[in-house]
Structure formats: C-alpha cells, structure tokens
Write a protein that holds these residues in place. Sequence first.
Motif, PDB file in Angstrom:
ATOM      1  N   ARG A   1       0.828  -1.210   0.000  1.00  0.00           N
ATOM      2  CA  ARG A   1       0.000   0.000   0.000  1.00  0.00           C
ATOM      3  C   ARG A   1       0.866   1.265   0.000  1.00  0.00           C
ATOM      4  O   ARG A   1       0.559   2.250  -0.708  1.00  0.00           O
TER       5      ARG A   1
ATOM      6  N   LEU B   1      -4.802   5.509   4.774  1.00  0.00           N
ATOM      7  CA  LEU B   1      -5.351   5.392   6.120  1.00  0.00           C
ATOM      8  C   LEU B   1      -4.387   4.598   7.000  1.00  0.00           C
ATOM      9  O   LEU B   1      -3.969   3.493   6.643  1.00  0.00           O
TER      10      LEU B   1
ATOM     11  N   LEU C   1      -7.383  -4.651  10.817  1.00  0.00           N
ATOM     12  CA  LEU C   1      -6.260  -4.203  10.001  1.00  0.00           C
ATOM     13  C   LEU C   1      -5.034  -5.015  10.413  1.00  0.00           C
ATOM     14  O   LEU C   1      -4.685  -5.047  11.597  1.00  0.00           O
TER      15      LEU C   1
ATOM     16  N   LEU D   1      -7.328  -3.507   3.659  1.00  0.00           N
ATOM     17  CA  LEU D   1      -8.439  -2.836   2.993  1.00  0.00           C
ATOM     18  C   LEU D   1      -8.257  -2.823   1.478  1.00  0.00           C
ATOM     19  O   LEU D   1      -7.134  -2.741   0.979  1.00  0.00           O
TER      20      LEU D   1
ATOM     21  N   ARG E   1      -8.759  -0.587  -1.980  1.00  0.00           N
ATOM     22  CA  ARG E   1      -8.654   0.856  -2.165  1.00  0.00           C
ATOM     23  C   ARG E   1     -10.023   1.522  -2.064  1.00  0.00           C
ATOM     24  O   ARG E   1     -10.141   2.666  -1.605  1.00  0.00           O
TER      25      ARG E   1
ATOM     26  N   GLU F   1     -10.885   1.796   1.640  1.00  0.00           N
ATOM     27  CA  GLU F   1     -10.055   2.845   2.239  1.00  0.00           C
ATOM     28  C   GLU F   1     -10.563   4.231   1.866  1.00  0.00           C
ATOM     29  O   GLU F   1     -10.667   5.120   2.730  1.00  0.00           O
TER      30      GLU F   1
END
Length: 381
Positions: A220, A228, A305, A363, A365, A368
Amino acid sequence: MTTRRDLLKFSALAAAAAALPSFAFAQGNKPVGKAAKPLNILILGGTGFTGPFQVNYALARGHKVTLFNRGKKPTPEWPGEVEQLFGDRNTGDLKSLQGRKWDVCIDNPTSLPFWARDAGKVLAGNVGHYLFISTISVYADGSKPGIDEDDALAVYKGKDAMAETQESLRADIENLYGPLKALSEAEAHKQFGKRVTIVRPGYIVGPRDETDRFTYWPHRVAQGGEMLVPGDGLDPVQVIDGRDLGEWMIRLAEAGTLGAFNAVGPEKPLTMDAMLRTCQKVTGGKPKYTHVTPEFLEEKKVPELPIWVSRKSGPYAGYGAVSNARAIQAGLTYRPLETTVTDLMAWFRSQPAERQATLRAGLTREQEADLLKAWHAGKSA
C-alpha cells in the motif's frame, strides 16, 4: 485426477520456490558455517512458510533432513537432498515414521492436541529433542504489555480437546486457537518429557508469506496517495522474519536448548509509523498518511487491520510489546526490517499477476477511500 489447474498451480509453486534460495541467508551476507556435530533432523511439515527456511539452513549447516507431510506441496529446492516421508496426521496415518530414529524433531503445523499426542506415541523414545512451534496466542491475558514466558496460559473451555478437528477449530478460531495450542504444548511435555523446546512466535513475515498480513503495508505504501493509518502511529508493532525464526530453530536444536521462548521481533521497539517509514524507504512510495482513531474504526466496523493493534485497550493490546528477552539470550537474532521488506516485495512481485492483483488481508482501495471520506466528513462536521 490431476487437472490442468492443478498442474498450473504446481508449476507456479515450483517456480516461486525455486527462486527462494537467494533469500535464504541474508543476515549480513555471512557464509553459513558447518555445525560442530551433524544432526539427523525430522521436520513435521516443512513445505509451508518457515519450514523451507529451516531445511535450507539445516542443509547448509551439514545436517541430514527428513520431511513428513501429506506431499501436497512441491519441494524443488532440495532435489535428492531431503528424504520425504508421507502420511496424514488428520487420519492418524504415521506409519512411515514407525521404527525410525532421529536426533531432533521440529513440529511446525500442530494446532490440535491429538496431533501432538499421536506424534508422541510414534516418536517418543525415538527422538532425542522435540521442538514445537506454538504462538503468543497461548497466553490467557493478551491485553498487557511485557508478556513473558511465565505468564498464565489460555484455558480450554470445550468438552473434549482431543476430539477437536481442523473443521471445529476453523469454525471457532477466535476462542479455540490459543487454548488448543496451549494444550498441544502440554501434550508435547507429556509425550517427550523435559526434552522439549516451545517456540512462541507472533506475526511471522517475509518472503513466502501467503497471508499478506504484513505485505499489505509495503504494497500500500508503494502505491502512494492518501493512506489510512490506524491509531496515532505510536502503537508498538512486532514482527519476525520467517528466516530468522527458521534458522534460529536449527541453532536451538544444535545447542540442545530446552524451555519456552517468545519468538517476537525486532530486537528493539518498533512503532507503526517507524514500520511505515521503513516500507517507504524500501519501496520509494510517497503516501500521505492520515491517522484515524481506534474508536472511528470500531464505529465503522472496520475488519481487522493486519499487524496493528491499539496499545490503549482491547484483549490484544499487549501483542505489540511481548517480551523477547529470553529468546535473545538464547541466540535469536534479527536481520534489519529493511532487508525483510526488500526481500518480501521481491518475492511478492515474482508471483503470478493474478496472485498480486488481490491481497488476502487489509483494505481494498475502495474501502479505504470510503473510510477516509467519512473520517474527513466527521472532522469537519
């Protein structure tokens, strides 16, 4: 019947595995010396995540290695170098282990007490030292920092632990995983006496990690844009490279080290933001970090997460600050996190395009973006 899909899957696994030896011993690129005394080592499992690193290191140290598993995964790294025995611990098929002796047994996959019991029935008296990979999930109270090996273990509350199966474990993994691992540890001691080493890792990361729990973060970060980040960035994070874990277990076997050890890393405390900065340094990504509160994530019912836990509250608040002092004293060493991230991303980018397209953790995209929109809207309200 072997289908075309099976063959493609086998080929992909073989190709990925064949690329792994270059990752094997990255701690300062130091040559691996031979052990003072070669051992005859049995590894139960051996073809998953950490097993191949154990095998590579053991062979480099001059040991003889035998694997016992169902034969579901190819092992092209070691053609002709490793003895392969087949069986199935789910069905109690351990016939290929009968009448054999080894100096050491490393048990990688056991999560069910009856697996440890059955292994003991066949191997006790034929194995000099039993090493069992457990988990920090065995502790009864994961909420406090500084958990050490003497803390109380989780208690099984079911009817019959020996009747639990992989299916029942998967159906209630939240409540069963830790207690069943704890009972598996107890069964190991029952079967093998004092000749037992218990290794309790936390999050295992690095090349060959198929869960994507850690991979999510450098992947990410590399994408850039607004990102995030849970918490205030100061929550502690603990991860251990699968190679560090696998190689250390061979050294424990060589030294005949007994006892229980928390195999968590790195050596010094690491925060969430520091981990992300390392990912940024390695990948060259340029994200804009937006920290959101644990309360916001709870309100929005955000799925877990990966890797991150809030240090402030919750049943796992202590998972980022487990004590590793005893393991370090017993010789556990760590390669730099930068090396782990570099090698992980090289491995991940060597996978087929369809494997890289959808991560198995974290997550999307779209998720997020929706959360970030809601976060900013709430702040401006």
